[in-house]
Design an enzyme around this catalytic site. Structure first.
Site, PDB file in Angstrom:
ATOM      1  N   SER A   1       0.807  -1.206   0.000  1.00 31.85           N
ATOM      2  CA  SER A   1       0.000   0.000   0.000  1.00 31.85           C
ATOM      3  C   SER A   1       0.848   1.267   0.000  1.00 31.85           C
ATOM      4  O   SER A   1       1.729   1.437  -0.833  1.00 31.85           O
ATOM      5  CB  SER A   1      -0.961  -0.063   1.192  1.00 31.85           C
ATOM      6  OG  SER A   1      -2.043   0.791   1.019  1.00 31.85           O
TER       7      SER A   1
ATOM      8  N   ASP B   1      -5.597  -3.935  -2.657  1.00 33.17           N
ATOM      9  CA  ASP B   1      -4.561  -3.484  -1.733  1.00 33.17           C
ATOM     10  C   ASP B   1      -3.826  -4.650  -1.061  1.00 33.17           C
ATOM     11  O   ASP B   1      -4.455  -5.585  -0.559  1.00 33.17           O
ATOM     12  CB  ASP B   1      -5.241  -2.615  -0.665  1.00 33.17           C
ATOM     13  CG  ASP B   1      -4.282  -1.826   0.176  1.00 33.17           C
ATOM     14  OD1 ASP B   1      -3.431  -2.440   0.830  1.00 33.17           O
ATOM     15  OD2 ASP B   1      -4.385  -0.587   0.194  1.00 33.17           O
TER      16      ASP B   1
END
Length: 383
Positions: A60, A227
């Site tokens: 991320s 993610d």
């Protein structure tokens, strides 16, 4: 024996011992984590440790920082006295410039109204500001940079690296020519707004028999990613299994209490997803700390250190730690998990905090002979 903080999968070799060396994990958390990690890297650099790291694993927001570091790796001298000559202009300046731009709101609005995915617009913004058409093949051979995303189809981690990208169930593609911006966009595709990322691949590009049970179309022709923090918000998986010393920089958030949780299906579902994410992150952190405390003969024992944006620096019990009042650092920790502009002062305070808490962790648990630095990277900003 403590429980391992990572998942054991069918392709692991359980009797293989971790090799000597240092691995670094950079967590997710949007721009907040991206900038906090700058401070941690800054301290690792001037402590003479950054150049010795063998693997950097990220998810991320941490992947934005890691990928920028990777592209500039060959330009760095790793000489502490030259930090202002190479690390700051090559790594810090471009990341801070990106942190001064809001890229998520425009991507969401335009992606909702016009053709194309929101994630494609995020990837385009990363490419414009940082990566300039670079691909995974532009990463250095060493150390190994691992950019982690989550495969929505298989439920497994999808790892982007220079030698290959892979999902242990779907298989691997050797020497992938994937744009670095796409890999980072996949790793930072925060659900639900910035997710998913779609990759169209040639099934013939996969190494034969490299996957376990899903090496077939459509898994090998269209890969749907989200993610990396959905699977592992600390980026811990590929480091903890491999190395004896594990350093974890955690810029992730924490679930806030709500007196009146929303009851409509959309917001209630979002809240429940946050609860699940918070619990998984907390479990990994606790088990990581347990592995640091385990006896040396324990197979799960690791050396290293953890530092987080929500850490109370006083907990290290280091009399010479930087003066970082917990109430002040918790204000920084409450910075929203967004790709939204951070003003210069907030950026500098986040960098200072990442630097200070990394310093305390290193001098307490990793390299006790280190001297305390003379000042923060940005002394005037403080904490």
């Amino acid at each position: 024996m403590v429980d391992a903080p990572v998942e054991v999968i069918s392709t692991d070799t359980p009797d293989r011992k971790p090799e000597e060396g240092i691995g670094l994990c950079l967590s997710g958390g949007g721009y907040r984590a991206m900038v906090f990690h700058i401070g941690a890297l800054w301290r690792l650099y001037d402590a003479g440790l950054l150049g010795n790291i063998k693997r950097i694993s990220s998810v991320s927001g941490g992947s934005i920082t890691a990928a920028t570091l990777a592209l500039k790796w060959r330009k760095l001298s790793f000489t502490p006295a030259r930090i202002q000559d190479d690390f700051v202009p090559e790594v810090v300046v471009p990341l801070r410039a990106l942190a001064g731009e809001t890229i998520d709101a425009e991507a969401i609005v335009l992606g909702s109204l016009l053709p194309g995915r929101i994630s494609d617009r995020i990837a385009a913004a990363y490419d414009e500001h940082l990566f300039k058409k670079a691909t995974l093949q532009d990463l250095p051979d060493a150390p190994r940079f691992v950019i982690n995303a989550t495969n929505v189809q298989s439920g497994a981690i999808w790892r982007f690296m220079k030698p290959y990208m892979r999902d242990y169930r779907v298989g691997e593609v050797r020497a992938p020519q994937i744009p670095l911006s796409l890999a980072v966009a996949a790793s930072s595709a925060f659900p639900p707004a910035l997710s998913p990322v779609e990759m169209r691949l040639d099934p013939k590009s996969f190494t034969a028999d490299s996957g376990t049970d899903l090496q077939r179309v459509p898994f090998t022709s269209k890969v749907i990613l989200t993610d990396g923090g959905v699977y592992d918000n600390l980026g811990l998986e590929t480091v903890w299994k491999r190395f004896t010393t594990v350093l974890v920089s955690d810029g992730g958030g924490k679930l806030r209490a709500e007196e009146e949780p929303k009851s409509d299906w959309a917001r209630h579902s979002y809240r429940v997803l946050d609860l699940i994410d918070n619990q998984v992150r907390s479990l990994r952190k606790r088990q990581l700390i347990d592995s640091f405390k385990a006896a040396a003969a324990d197979a799960n024992h690791r050396k290293g250190a953890y530092w987080g944006i929500r850490t109370n620096i006083a907990d290290y019990g280091l009399p010479s730690a930087f003066d970082c009042p917990h109430e002040r650092t918790m204000e920084l920790a409450e910075t929203p998990t967004r790709l939204k502009r951070l003003n210069d002062t907030l950026q500098e305070r986040l960098i200072n905090w990442g630097y200070a808490v990394c310093d305390a962790a290193l001098r307490k648990h990793v390299k006790v002979e280190l001297a305390k630095p003379a000042h923060f990277p940005y002394p005037a900003a403080g904490i």
